[in-house]
Design a protein around this motif. Structure first.
Motif, PDB file in Angstrom:
ATOM      1  N   LEU A   1      -3.964   2.114  -6.316  1.00 50.07           N
ATOM      2  CA  LEU A   1      -2.666   1.817  -5.708  1.00 50.07           C
ATOM      3  C   LEU A   1      -1.582   2.732  -6.280  1.00 50.07           C
ATOM      4  O   LEU A   1      -0.402   2.401  -6.251  1.00 50.07           O
ATOM      5  CB  LEU A   1      -2.289   0.349  -5.949  1.00 50.07           C
ATOM      6  CG  LEU A   1      -3.250  -0.705  -5.405  1.00 50.07           C
ATOM      7  CD1 LEU A   1      -2.749  -2.099  -5.753  1.00 50.07           C
ATOM      8  CD2 LEU A   1      -3.426  -0.577  -3.899  1.00 50.07           C
ATOM      9  N   GLU A   2      -1.964   3.898  -6.762  1.00 50.63           N
ATOM     10  CA  GLU A   2      -1.001   4.774  -7.426  1.00 50.63           C
ATOM     11  C   GLU A   2      -0.081   5.450  -6.405  1.00 50.63           C
ATOM     12  O   GLU A   2      -0.428   5.628  -5.245  1.00 50.63           O
ATOM     13  CB  GLU A   2      -1.723   5.843  -8.262  1.00 50.63           C
ATOM     14  CG  GLU A   2      -2.466   6.900  -7.476  1.00 50.63           C
ATOM     15  CD  GLU A   2      -3.918   6.539  -7.175  1.00 50.63           C
ATOM     16  OE1 GLU A   2      -4.697   7.450  -6.838  1.00 50.63           O
ATOM     17  OE2 GLU A   2      -4.264   5.346  -7.272  1.00 50.63           O
ATOM     18  N   GLY A   3       1.112   5.815  -6.895  1.00 51.31           N
ATOM     19  CA  GLY A   3       2.043   6.576  -6.079  1.00 51.31           C
ATOM     20  C   GLY A   3       2.617   5.820  -4.902  1.00 51.31           C
ATOM     21  O   GLY A   3       2.983   6.422  -3.889  1.00 51.31           O
ATOM     22  N   CYS A   4       2.726   4.498  -5.020  1.00 49.78           N
ATOM     23  CA  CYS A   4       3.329   3.691  -3.959  1.00 49.78           C
ATOM     24  C   CYS A   4       4.711   3.208  -4.421  1.00 49.78           C
ATOM     25  O   CYS A   4       5.330   3.805  -5.291  1.00 49.78           O
ATOM     26  CB  CYS A   4       2.414   2.523  -3.601  1.00 49.78           C
ATOM     27  SG  CYS A   4       0.831   3.037  -2.879  1.00 49.78           S
ATOM     28  N   GLN A   5       5.177   2.135  -3.840  1.00 51.99           N
ATOM     29  CA  GLN A   5       6.508   1.614  -4.170  1.00 51.99           C
ATOM     30  C   GLN A   5       6.440   0.170  -4.657  1.00 51.99           C
ATOM     31  O   GLN A   5       7.381  -0.594  -4.501  1.00 51.99           O
ATOM     32  CB  GLN A   5       7.416   1.696  -2.925  1.00 51.99           C
ATOM     33  CG  GLN A   5       7.573   3.082  -2.341  1.00 51.99           C
ATOM     34  CD  GLN A   5       8.285   4.024  -3.288  1.00 51.99           C
ATOM     35  OE1 GLN A   5       9.223   3.627  -3.978  1.00 51.99           O
ATOM     36  NE2 GLN A   5       7.846   5.271  -3.339  1.00 51.99           N
ATOM     37  N   PHE A   6       5.318  -0.218  -5.257  1.00 56.05           N
ATOM     38  CA  PHE A   6       5.180  -1.575  -5.758  1.00 56.05           C
ATOM     39  C   PHE A   6       6.188  -1.841  -6.877  1.00 56.05           C
ATOM     40  O   PHE A   6       6.544  -0.954  -7.652  1.00 56.05           O
ATOM     41  CB  PHE A   6       3.765  -1.817  -6.282  1.00 56.05           C
ATOM     42  CG  PHE A   6       2.727  -1.919  -5.203  1.00 56.05           C
ATOM     43  CD1 PHE A   6       2.663  -3.035  -4.395  1.00 56.05           C
ATOM     44  CD2 PHE A   6       1.822  -0.895  -4.987  1.00 56.05           C
ATOM     45  CE1 PHE A   6       1.699  -3.140  -3.392  1.00 56.05           C
ATOM     46  CE2 PHE A   6       0.857  -0.971  -4.002  1.00 56.05           C
ATOM     47  CZ  PHE A   6       0.800  -2.099  -3.197  1.00 56.05           C
ATOM     48  N   SER A   7       6.632  -3.077  -6.962  1.00 56.81           N
ATOM     49  CA  SER A   7       7.607  -3.472  -7.976  1.00 56.81           C
ATOM     50  C   SER A   7       7.218  -4.846  -8.523  1.00 56.81           C
ATOM     51  O   SER A   7       6.210  -5.435  -8.136  1.00 56.81           O
ATOM     52  CB  SER A   7       9.016  -3.500  -7.379  1.00 56.81           C
ATOM     53  OG  SER A   7       9.087  -4.386  -6.275  1.00 56.81           O
TER      54      SER A   7
END
Length: 850
Positions: free
Chosen positions: A240-246
Motif C-alpha cells: 500500500l506504499e505511495g498512497c494517501q492513507f492517514s
C-alpha cells in the motif's frame, strides 16, 4: 498447417526455422496436438523475435481447435491485434505482447477463455470492450492487462466470478475504487497499483481466506486503513506504499499472521507502531518509512525471526536504537535514518550476523561503542548528520568488509595515532566535519573510488603522500572548501571523473598530470589563486560536462569568469559535445563569433557571452547548432536536473533585485537561455532564432543591432523574457509577438520603433517602461494616441556614453552572475559554470522559471 508453416518459417525465426513440411507438424517446436484427433490445440511462439505484423487473413485464424496461443515477447512491427482473433472460439489461454493500438472487442467473444494476458504498453482498451470482457468471459481465472491504457472506471458489475488473478497495474484506471473486485469469491491476487487517478477510500473488506496478495501502491486511495484489513487471514503480501492513507495503523494488522511482506511507506500514517506487529512471525520485509509515525520505537521485533529488511526511515521516532532487533539473525538491511534517535550506537548493533546495510544518518546519536567485534558481513554504513564527537572511532576498524562509509556532518576531529585498514572500502565521505589534516587512514586504502573530505578545516599544502597515492580506481575526489595552500602537485588518479578543489588557496600553474584525466566529466578549480596559462589539453577531454576555472589568476587563451583575459572566442570548446552550460561573461573577449563548420554545442542550454567586446553579426547558422534548445521545453512534468554519471553537482542561482540576493538552487533541463547583452554585435536579428522552440530567456540588449524585429520570433511560444533594449532597431513591433503566451518580461526601450503597440495576450500587461525612448510609438500603455504626430523630434543615434550614463534605465534589463555553490554525492548536474543575476523589479516570472 502448410500455409502457417510458410507464413512463419520463411522469415527464419528462431522458433520456426526448424519447421519442416516433411515431418509431422505435431513434432514442431511450439506446436501441441490432441493425441486423439491430431488437431493442433496449442501454439507457443513466444520469444521468437518476430518482426512482422500478422496478416488479418493469416492461416493462424483457421486453427479452429486451437486452445492455447502464446505470442508474447515479440515485435509485431507496430501492428494491432487482428480482429480475426475472435474466430478462435475454442481458445482457453491467450497470451499476447508486442502489439499496439486498440484492442479489438472480438476478444470478448472468446467465452471459453480461462487466462488472458495482454502485456502491451502501447495498446488501448476502450471502456466498452473492458466491460464486455468482464461480463462475457465468465470462465476467466487470470486477467493480466498490465500497462494497457484503459483510461476508464472499474466496472461495478463483474460476471467473471472465477477470477483468481487480476493485474490492472499502470493502466490509467480512473474514478473511485469500488468493492466489486473484493467480492470475487476465489480471488487470490489483486494488483491495481500505479494508477494515480484511482481514488476514494479502501472499501470495507469482506473476510477472505483466499486472497494472498493485495497490491494497490502509488494510487490516490486515501482515508484510514480499515480494521477489516485484518480479516484477510491468508494474505502473504500487502503493498500500500505511495498512497494517501492517514490515521493510525490499525491493531488488526496483527491478524495477518501469514504475511511475509508489509509495505506501507510513503503515506500519512501517524501515531505509534502497533504492538500487534510482533505476531507477524513470517514477516521478511517491513517498510514503514516516509510517514509521520512517532514516539519511541517499541520492542516488537524480537519475534520476527525471519525479518530480512526493516525500514523505519523518515518518521518522527525518538529515543535509543531499538534493542529488540538484537536476536534477528536473518536481518540484512536496517534503515532508521531521518528520525530523532539518540544515545549510543551499541556494539551489539554491529554483531547481527547477517547485516549488510546499516543506515542511521540524520539522527542525534552522539557516540559509537568503543568495542566492536569483528564483523565480516557489514558492507554499507551511513552515520552522517549525527552528533558524533572526537576522533574517528577506532572500533570501526573491525568492520573488515566495509565497502561504503559516510561519516559526513559530524564533529570528527581526526584519526592521528589510529591504525585503521579497510581492505575493501570503495567510498569514504568525511565532508563537513572538523578535520584539520588529511586523514591518516587514507594511506591504507587501496580500493577507493569515491573520496569526499570537503568542508573541513584542513590547512597547509597537499601532502606528498596523498599526491603519490596510486588510486587507479578513484573516480570522485572532493577536497573543496578547505584552507589548502601551496601548489597542486603531480598526481596519479588517472581515472578521475569528478575533481573538485574549489574554495581553497592553491596557487601556481596546474600540473601537467591534469592532462592525463581523459575520463574527466566535472572539473572545478574555482576560487583559488591558480595562475599561468590554462592547459590546451582541456579540449581533448571529450567527456567533460563541467568546467569551472573562475576567480583565479589564469592568463592565456581561455578565461571563464572574471579573470580579464583579452582574446577571441575559444572555438575549440565546440568539440565538447556534452557541454550544457557555457558562460564567458564579464571578460575582454573580442571579435566575431565563429560559425565555422566544427562549431557544435548540440547539448547547450545556457549560453552567456554578456559583458564582453564581441562584434560582427550574429550568423544564422550559429543558432542552428543548438539542438537541445529546439526541443519543446514547456512541459514541467518532463523537467529533471542536468545529470552526469551518477554524481551530484548542484548549482545555485543568485537573483539580485535592487541589491537583495535570492538563491535559487540547481538547473533543470527546461531552463534554456541566451544572453549576448553588452557587446558590440551589429547587423540584423537572425530569423533562425525562431527554431529554438524551448528558449525561455533571450537578451540581446546593449548592442548595435539594426533592422526590424523578425516576425518569426513570435514562434518562440515558451519565451518568458525578451530584452532587445539599447539597440538601433526600427520599424513596427510585430503583431506576431503577441503569440508569446508565457512572456512576462519585455524590454524594447531605447530603439527607434514606431507605429501602434500590439495589443492582446501578455502585451496587455506591460507598462510604459517596456517601450521608453521610442518616440514614434503610440497606443496603450503609452499616453500618446495613434493618429497624432510630432515632427519636432528626430531620433538621436545611440551613443556609448549615453548608454553608460543611463545604464540604470529600466533596471538594465537582466544579467547573469556565476554563483556555483554546491556538490553532493548521488545526483550529478552536468553543467559548465552557471549562474544568474536578474535586476528586475518583479521577479515572479524568474522564480517560476527556475
Amino acid at each position: 498447417f502448410s500455409c502457417l508453416d510458410y507464413e512463419f518459417r520463411h522469415h527464419d525465426y528462431p522458433r520456426t526455422k526448424m519447421w519442416n513440411e516433411s515431418r509431422d507438424c505435431c513434432s514442431w517446436d511450439g506446436v501441441t496436438c490432441d493425441l486423439l484427433t491430431g488437431h493442433v490445440i496449442g501454439l507457443d511462439l513466444s520469444c521468437s523475435q518476430f518482426g512482422e505484423s500478422i496478416h488479418p487473413n493469416s492461416s493462424l485464424f483457421q486453427l479452429d481447435h486451437l486452445q492455447t496461443l502464446k505470442l508474447d515477447n515479440n515485435n509485431f512491427n507496430h501492428s494491432s491485434i487482428p480482429h480475426n482473433i475472435g474466430r478462435l472460439t475454442n481458445l482457453r489461454h491467450l497470451q499476447l505482447s508486442g502489439f499496439e493500438g486498440r484492442i479489438p472487442i472480438e476478444i470478448s467473444y472468446l467465452t471459453d477463455l480461462v487466462s488472458l494476458d495482454l502485456y502491451c504498453s502501447k495498446c488501448e482498451l476502450d471502456e466498452r470492450t473492458f466491460e464486455a470482457m468482464l461480463k462475457n468471459l465468465t470462465n476467466l481465472e487470470l486477467l493480466s492487462l498490465s500497462e494497457v491504457n484503459i483510461s476508464s472506471r472499474l466496472p461495478v458489475n463483474i460476471s467473471s466470478s472465477s477470477l483468481r488473478y487480476v493485474d490492472l497495474e499502470s493502466t490509467n484506471l480512473q474514478g473511485v475504487l469500488t468493492e466489486s473486485l473484493f467480492l470475487l469469491p476465489k480471488l487470490e491476487t489483486l494488483k491495481l497499483g500505479y494508477n494515480d487517478l484511482l481514488e476514494g477510500v479502501l472499501p470495507k473488506i469482506h473476510p477472505s481466506n483466499t486472497l494472498l496478495e493485495l497490491s494497490i501502491p502509488h494510487t490516490g486511495i486515501s482515508g484510514e486503513l480499515p480494521d477489516s484489513i485484518g480479516t484477510l487471514s491468508s494474505l502473504n503480501l500487502l503493498y500500500l506504499e505511495g498512497c494517501q492513507f492517514s490515521g493510525s495503523i490499525p491493531d488488526s494488522i496483527g491478524n495477518l499472521t501469514q504475511i511475509t511482506e508489509l509495505l506501507l511507506w510513503g503515506n500519512h500514517f501517524t501515531g505509534h507502531i502497533p504492538s500487534t506487529i510482533s505476531k507477524l512471525k513470517h514477516l521478511t520485509q517491513l517498510v514503514l518509512s516516509d510517514n509521520s509515525l512517532g514516539g519511541a520505537i517499541p520492542h516488537v521485533f524480537s519475534n520476527l525471526q525471519k525479518l530480512v529488511s526493516l525500514d523505519l526511515s523518515n518518521n518522527n521516532f525518538t529515543g535509543p536504537f531499538p534493542s529488540s532487533v538484537l536476536n534477528l539473525t536473518s536481518l540484512r538491511y536496517i534503515d532508521l535514518s531521518h528520525n530523532s534517535l539518540n544515545g549510543t550506537i551499541h556494539s551489539w548493533v554491529f554483531s547481527l550476523p547477517s547485516l549488510h546495510d546499516l543506515k542511521l544518518h540524520h539522527n542525534q546519536f552522539n557516540r559509537v561503542d568503543d568495542e566492536i567485534q569483528t564483523n565480516p558481513t557489514l558492507e554499507t554504513l551511513y552515520l552522517s548528520h549525527n552528533q558524533l564527537n572526537g576522533p574517528f572511532p577506532r572500533s570501526l576498524a573491525n568492520l573488515t568488509s566495509l565497502d561504503f562509509l559516510d561519516f559526513s556532518s559530524n564533529n570528527i576531529t581526526g584519526d592521528v595515532g589510529i591504525n585503521i585498514t579497510f581492505p575493501r572500502l570503495s567510498a569514504l565521505f568525511l565532508s563537513s566535519c572538523e578535520l584539520k589534516d588529511f586523514p591518516h587512514l587514507l594511506r591504507n586504502l587501496k580500493t577507493l573510488q569515491f573520496l569526499d573530505i570537503s568542508n573541513n578545516k584542513i590547512r597547509g599544502g597537499i601532502p606528498n603522500w596523498f599526491s603519490n597515492m596510486r588510486w587507479d580506481s578513484l573516480e570522485h575526489l572532493n577536497v573543496s572548501h578547505n584552507f589548502l595552500t601551496g601548489h597542486l602537485g603531480e598526481f596519479h588518479y588517472h581515472n578521475l571523473e569528478y575533481f573538485d578543489l574549489r574554495f581553497n588557496f592553491l596557487q601556481g600553474p596546474l600540473p601537467s598530470s591534469i592532462c592525463n584525466l581523459s575520463s574527466l566529466r566535472i572539473l572545478d578549480l574555482s576560487r583559488n589563486n591558480f595562475s599561468n596559462s590554462i592547459p590546451n589539453c582541456l579540449h581533448m577531454m571529450a567527456k567533460l560536462t563541467v568546467l569551472d576555472l573562475r576567480s583565479n589568476s589564469f592568463s592565456g587563451i581561455l578565461d571563464l569568469g572574471n579573470n580579464g583575459i583579452n582574446d577571441t572566442f575559444p572555438a575549440w570548446l565546440g568539440t565538447l559535445e556534452e557541454l550544457q552550460v557555457l558562460i564567458l561573461k564579464s571578460n575582454k573577449f573580442h571579435g566575431p563569433i565563429s560559425a565555422r563548420k566544427r562549431f557544435g554545442f548540440p547539448q547547450l542550454r545556457i549560453f552567456d557571452l554578456s559583458h564582453n567586446a564581441f562584434n560582427g553579426s550574429l550568423p544564422a547558422d550559429f543558432f542552428r547548432n543548438f539542438k537541445a534548445m529546439m526541443k519543446n521545453g514547456r512541459d514541467k512534468s518532463d523537467s529533471r536536473y542536468l545529470i552526469s554519471n551518477n554524481e551530484v553537482y548542484e548549482d545555485s542561482v543568485r537573483l539580485v533585485i535592487k541589491g537583495n540576493d535570492m538563491d535559487l538552487e540547481r538547473i533543470s533541463t527546461i531552463d534554456t537561455a541566451i544572453d549576448l547583452s553588452c557587446n558590440h554585435f551589429e547587423g540584423e536579428i537572425p530569423k533562425s532564432l525562431k527554431d529554438l522552440s524551448s528558449l525561455r530567456l533571450l537578451n540581446l540588449s546593449h548592442n548595435n543591432l539594426i533592422g526590424h524585429i523578425p516576425m518569426e520570433l513570435g514562434k518562440l511560444n515558451t519565451l518568458e523574457a525578451l530584452d532587445l533594449s539599447w539597440n538601433r532597431l526600427t520599424g513596427k513591433i510585430p503583431q506576431e509577438l503577441t503569440a508569446m503566451n508565457f512572456l512576462e518580461f519585455l524590454n524594447l526601450s531605447q530603439n527607434h520603433f514606431g507605429g501602434r503597440i500590439p495589443q492582446g495576450s501578455q502585451f496587455s500587461t506591460f507598462e510604459n517602461d517596456s517601450y521608453g525612448g521610442n518616440l514614434d510609438l503610440c497606443g496603450q500603455p503609452l499616453s500618446k494616441q495613434c493618429g497624432t504626430s510630432d515632427s519636432s523630434h528626430v531620433p538621436e543615434p545611440l551613443e556609448e556614453e549615453e548608454e553608460e550614463e543611463d545604464e540604470s534605465y529600466f533596471f538594465s534589463g537582466f544579467t547573469w552572475e556565476s554563483v556555483v555553490i554546491g556538490y553532493n554525492f548521488g545526483l550529478v548536474v552536468g553543467t559548465i559554470m552557471w549562474s544568474l543575476m536578474f535586476k528586475y523589479r518583479k521577479p515572479k516570472w524568474f522564480v517560476e522559471f527556475f
